[in-house]
Design a protein around this motif. Structure first.
Motif, PDB file in Angstrom:
ATOM      1  N   VAL A  21      18.118  19.210  45.258  1.00 46.28           N
ATOM      2  CA  VAL A  21      19.377  19.887  44.935  1.00 46.28           C
ATOM      3  C   VAL A  21      20.571  18.955  45.042  1.00 46.28           C
ATOM      4  N   GLU A  22      20.575  18.110  46.070  1.00 46.88           N
ATOM      5  CA  GLU A  22      21.766  17.317  46.393  1.00 46.88           C
ATOM      6  C   GLU A  22      21.799  15.924  45.776  1.00 46.88           C
ATOM      7  N   THR A  23      20.668  15.410  45.376  1.00 50.28           N
ATOM      8  CA  THR A  23      20.611  14.005  44.973  1.00 50.28           C
ATOM      9  C   THR A  23      19.876  13.828  43.642  1.00 50.28           C
ATOM     10  N   ALA A  24      19.932  12.606  43.149  1.00 52.86           N
ATOM     11  CA  ALA A  24      19.181  12.243  41.948  1.00 52.86           C
ATOM     12  C   ALA A  24      17.906  11.493  42.305  1.00 52.86           C
ATOM     13  N   PHE A  25      17.582  11.408  43.599  1.00 48.24           N
ATOM     14  CA  PHE A  25      16.385  10.703  44.027  1.00 48.24           C
ATOM     15  C   PHE A  25      15.134  11.448  43.565  1.00 48.24           C
ATOM     16  N   ASP A  26      14.169  10.715  43.060  1.00 46.33           N
ATOM     17  CA  ASP A  26      12.877  11.276  42.677  1.00 46.33           C
ATOM     18  C   ASP A  26      11.868  10.864  43.739  1.00 46.33           C
ATOM     19  N   LEU A  27      11.677  11.731  44.733  1.00 44.54           N
ATOM     20  CA  LEU A  27      10.821  11.406  45.868  1.00 44.54           C
ATOM     21  C   LEU A  27       9.647  12.375  45.922  1.00 44.54           C
ATOM     22  N   PRO A  28       8.469  11.937  45.500  1.00 46.39           N
ATOM     23  CA  PRO A  28       7.288  12.813  45.497  1.00 46.39           C
ATOM     24  C   PRO A  28       6.917  13.245  46.918  1.00 46.39           C
ATOM     25  N   ALA A  29       6.210  14.346  47.014  1.00 41.85           N
ATOM     26  CA  ALA A  29       5.789  14.841  48.321  1.00 41.85           C
ATOM     27  C   ALA A  29       4.547  14.123  48.836  1.00 41.85           C
ATOM     28  N   GLN A  30       3.674  13.674  47.938  1.00 42.06           N
ATOM     29  CA  GLN A  30       2.437  13.030  48.354  1.00 42.06           C
ATOM     30  C   GLN A  30       2.766  11.689  49.020  1.00 42.06           C
ATOM     31  N   PRO A  31       2.268  11.449  50.250  1.00 43.34           N
ATOM     32  CA  PRO A  31       2.689  10.280  51.032  1.00 43.34           C
ATOM     33  C   PRO A  31       2.568   8.935  50.332  1.00 43.34           C
ATOM     34  N   GLU A  32       1.435   8.677  49.666  1.00 44.41           N
ATOM     35  CA  GLU A  32       1.267   7.377  49.015  1.00 44.41           C
ATOM     36  C   GLU A  32       2.262   7.197  47.878  1.00 44.41           C
ATOM     37  N   ARG A  33       2.468   8.229  47.080  1.00 49.33           N
ATOM     38  CA  ARG A  33       3.432   8.152  45.975  1.00 49.33           C
ATOM     39  C   ARG A  33       4.854   8.072  46.517  1.00 49.33           C
ATOM     40  N   ARG A  72       5.778   2.954  55.201  1.00 50.61           N
ATOM     41  CA  ARG A  72       4.596   3.809  55.270  1.00 50.61           C
ATOM     42  C   ARG A  72       5.057   5.252  55.430  1.00 50.61           C
ATOM     43  N   CYS A  73       4.460   6.144  54.672  1.00 46.66           N
ATOM     44  CA  CYS A  73       4.852   7.554  54.715  1.00 46.66           C
ATOM     45  C   CYS A  73       3.702   8.408  55.229  1.00 46.66           C
ATOM     46  N   PHE A  74       4.060   9.473  55.928  1.00 46.88           N
ATOM     47  CA  PHE A  74       3.066  10.343  56.540  1.00 46.88           C
ATOM     48  C   PHE A  74       3.378  11.801  56.232  1.00 46.88           C
ATOM     49  N   GLY A  75       2.322  12.578  56.048  1.00 51.11           N
ATOM     50  CA  GLY A  75       2.465  13.986  55.734  1.00 51.11           C
ATOM     51  C   GLY A  75       2.709  14.851  56.960  1.00 51.11           C
ATOM     52  N   ARG A  76       2.999  16.111  56.688  1.00 44.32           N
ATOM     53  CA  ARG A  76       3.387  17.075  57.717  1.00 44.32           C
ATOM     54  C   ARG A  76       2.342  17.227  58.823  1.00 44.32           C
TER      55      ARG A  76
END
Length: 210
Positions: free
Chosen positions: A56-68, A85-89
């Motif tokens: 809603v607030e930004t133009a960032f395209d940040l997928p939910a899947q950690p690797e992507r 490195r990204c980690f899921g919930r």
């Protein structure tokens, strides 16, 4: 010990950054960018609510899947190989889920009042809350950047409780004495404060008297 001297990694001691569902995701993304520029390894967690706010607030395209998500943030922040490195919930095998994991500090930026409440009572219902719980019990730096106004007695009580536990409350309330010329200048004001708390050199804002 949790200082950099205990780590034999290309980027030094990892810093964990969590974005939760408060307004101001720009603060968190800019913080990640600055940590990358400072040569730090960054562990990233983004809550489901934060993904909605980001859309809603930004133009960032940040997928939910950690690797992507790691790929997208690495491209956005110009990170080196494996620097982010990204980690899921519910990734309970992530380093931040345990006191034996090798990481230096956690910054929740922005920090929703819901996350604030969960951390204050030790809920640990997801990886972000668990990481904050670990930071508190291991006496590692925990920096919370709430963005809410006005504040209720519940919010203030939770902030006081967490401060007494050793956390740092750093509200997203930028100052104006540096005469900001853009929204980016106001974002950098807060990010500079976070970097100062982490002991990481920054050139976003001059220190008082310099």
């Amino acid at each position: 010990m949790t200082g950099d001297e205990t780590f034999q990694r290309p980027y030094g001691a990892p810093i964990a950054v969590a974005l939760t569902g408060a307004s101001g995701a720009q603060y968190g993304v800019r913080l990640i960018e600055c940590l990358v520029a400072a040569g730090r390894e960054v562990y990233v967690m983004i809550s489901k609510a934060a993904h909605r706010v980001i859309a809603v607030e930004t133009a960032f395209d940040l997928p939910a899947q950690p690797e992507r998500l790691a790929e997208a943030l690495s491209a956005l922040c110009r990170a080196g190989p494996d620097q982010i490195r990204c980690f899921g919930r519910e990734d309970w095998m992530a380093p931040v889920a345990s006191g034996s994991g090798r990481w230096r500090a956690l910054v929740v930026c922005p920090c929703s009042t819901g996350t604030l409440s969960a951390v204050a009572c030790g809920a640990s219902n997801n990886l972000i809350e668990r990481a904050a719980d670990v930071a508190l019990k291991e006496r590692r730096p925990l920096i919370l950047v709430p963005r809410e106004s006005p504040l209720s007695a519940v919010h203030l009580e939770n902030m006081l409780k967490l401060t007494q536990m050793g956390a740092v409350m750093l509200p997203a309330a930028p100052g104006f004495y540096h005469q900001p010329q853009s929204v980016e200048d106001m974002i950098d004001f807060i990010v500079a404060r976070v970097l100062n708390q982490l002991g990481i050199e920054q050139t976003l804002m001059p220190r008082w008297g310099e």
